[in-house]
Design a protein around this motif. Structure first.
Motif, PDB file in Angstrom:
ATOM      1  N   ALA A   1      -5.372  -2.883 -16.191  1.00 46.62           N
ATOM      2  CA  ALA A   1      -6.767  -3.849 -16.281  1.00 46.62           C
ATOM      3  C   ALA A   1      -7.856  -2.450 -15.690  1.00 46.62           C
ATOM      4  N   TYR A   2      -7.511  -1.952 -14.938  1.00 46.01           N
ATOM      5  CA  TYR A   2      -8.130  -0.377 -14.470  1.00 46.01           C
ATOM      6  C   TYR A   2      -9.408   0.339 -15.544  1.00 46.01           C
TER       7      TYR A   2
ATOM      8  N   ILE B   1      -1.361   6.593   3.766  1.00 48.10           N
ATOM      9  CA  ILE B   1      -3.026   7.323   3.925  1.00 48.10           C
ATOM     10  C   ILE B   1      -3.504   7.434   2.347  1.00 48.10           C
ATOM     11  N   HIS B   2      -2.503   6.754   1.857  1.00 50.00           N
ATOM     12  CA  HIS B   2      -3.674   6.392  -0.085  1.00 50.00           C
ATOM     13  C   HIS B   2      -4.659   4.947   0.566  1.00 50.00           C
ATOM     14  N   VAL B   3      -3.846   4.263   0.997  1.00 52.61           N
ATOM     15  CA  VAL B   3      -4.594   2.991   1.568  1.00 52.61           C
ATOM     16  C   VAL B   3      -5.732   3.828   2.494  1.00 52.61           C
ATOM     17  N   MET B   4      -5.124   4.478   3.573  1.00 54.40           N
ATOM     18  CA  MET B   4      -6.822   4.864   4.787  1.00 54.40           C
ATOM     19  C   MET B   4      -7.546   5.481   4.015  1.00 54.40           C
ATOM     20  N   ARG B   5      -7.326   6.205   3.206  1.00 54.34           N
ATOM     21  CA  ARG B   5      -8.384   7.381   2.527  1.00 54.34           C
ATOM     22  C   ARG B   5      -9.160   6.407   1.805  1.00 54.34           C
ATOM     23  N   GLY B   6      -8.029   5.363   1.238  1.00 54.15           N
ATOM     24  CA  GLY B   6      -9.408   4.341   0.247  1.00 54.15           C
ATOM     25  C   GLY B   6     -10.363   3.433   0.667  1.00 54.15           C
ATOM     26  N   ARG B   7      -9.620   2.809   1.928  1.00 56.30           N
ATOM     27  CA  ARG B   7     -10.299   2.508   2.593  1.00 56.30           C
ATOM     28  C   ARG B   7     -11.585   2.652   3.342  1.00 56.30           C
TER      29      ARG B   7
ATOM     30  N   ARG C   1     -12.917   3.357  -9.266  1.00 61.75           N
ATOM     31  CA  ARG C   1     -13.840   4.790  -9.013  1.00 61.75           C
ATOM     32  C   ARG C   1     -13.232   5.610  -7.666  1.00 61.75           C
ATOM     33  N   LEU C   2     -12.225   4.818  -7.096  1.00 60.71           N
ATOM     34  CA  LEU C   2     -10.838   5.779  -6.311  1.00 60.71           C
ATOM     35  C   LEU C   2     -10.156   6.573  -7.420  1.00 60.71           C
ATOM     36  N   PRO C   3      -9.957   7.151  -6.687  1.00 61.66           N
ATOM     37  CA  PRO C   3      -8.903   8.198  -6.895  1.00 61.66           C
ATOM     38  C   PRO C   3      -7.602   7.232  -7.624  1.00 61.66           C
TER      39      PRO C   3
ATOM     40  N   SER D   1      -6.663   3.818  -5.535  1.00 57.16           N
ATOM     41  CA  SER D   1      -6.861   2.614  -5.776  1.00 57.16           C
ATOM     42  C   SER D   1      -5.630   1.200  -5.908  1.00 57.16           C
ATOM     43  N   ALA D   2      -4.725   2.374  -7.018  1.00 51.12           N
ATOM     44  CA  ALA D   2      -4.042   1.069  -6.929  1.00 51.12           C
ATOM     45  C   ALA D   2      -2.927   1.170  -5.370  1.00 51.12           C
ATOM     46  N   ALA D   3      -3.147   2.097  -4.697  1.00 52.14           N
ATOM     47  CA  ALA D   3      -2.656   1.512  -3.530  1.00 52.14           C
ATOM     48  C   ALA D   3      -3.592   0.516  -2.435  1.00 52.14           C
ATOM     49  N   VAL D   4      -4.873   1.219  -2.887  1.00 46.88           N
ATOM     50  CA  VAL D   4      -5.578  -0.205  -2.123  1.00 46.88           C
ATOM     51  C   VAL D   4      -5.173  -1.503  -2.437  1.00 46.88           C
TER      52      VAL D   4
END
Length: 165
Positions: free
Chosen positions: A51-52, A136-142, A101-103, A107-110
């Motif tokens: 989808a992305y 960490i991925h979710v936190m940085r994405g947020r 646009r996230l890495p 983006s997948a984790a968020v």
């Protein structure tokens, strides 16, 4: 799978096409899916990635065409519901574009955590990493999304500016 894809694509016909692409990828990677610890999570991740990919290609194509705001200005503002619906669609599109646009891992984790409400354990299994890495991925994405989308909420923009100082 189709529900997750539709949340990103927002068009039922395109979502079906993306689902077909995802199913093709799953078929070609059937050995990997069978041997994975959590095949359902891996299949969901493949669907989200498809989808992305479609969304990124579409955004590149659409950047050459008329923007959403130009279309909104061309509509007669007699029915406020149409205007509100278009603004809501534009807002959702902006948020999904920002997530896109996230890495890739962020983006997948968020998306899996916030939109699909998957557990950190399931996300970690689908991404072949630890739960702490997913967190960490979710936190940085947020954090990145809150900076990019702070203009949507002025109170949030003030707190983001104070944190940067």
């Amino acid at each position: 799978m189709i529900r997750s894809i539709y949340r990103i694509i927002k068009n039922p016909h395109d979502a079906e096409d993306v689902l077909q692409n995802a199913l093709t990828t799953i078929y070609h990677k059937s050995k990997l899916v069978e041997s994975h610890l959590n095949p359902q999570a891996l299949i969901l991740r493949i669907a989200i990635d498809a989808a992305y990919d479609w969304l990124r290609k579409t955004i590149r194509r659409q950047s050459k065409h008329i923007s959403v705001t130009d279309r909104m200005n061309s509509i007669h503002d007699r029915d406020p519901n149409v205007s509100q619906l278009m603004q809501q669609d534009e807002l959702e599109s902006e948020i999904i574009t920002a997530i896109g646009r996230l890495p890739r891992k962020q983006s997948a984790a968020v998306l899996m955590r916030i939109v699909d409400d998957c557990s950190y354990k399931d996300i970690a299994q689908s991404m072949n990493c630890t739960e702490s890495t997913v967190r960490i991925h979710v936190m940085r994405g947020r954090e990145t999304l809150s900076r990019w989308l702070s203009h949507l909420n002025p109170q949030l923009a003030e707190s983001v500016n104070q944190n940067e100082e």
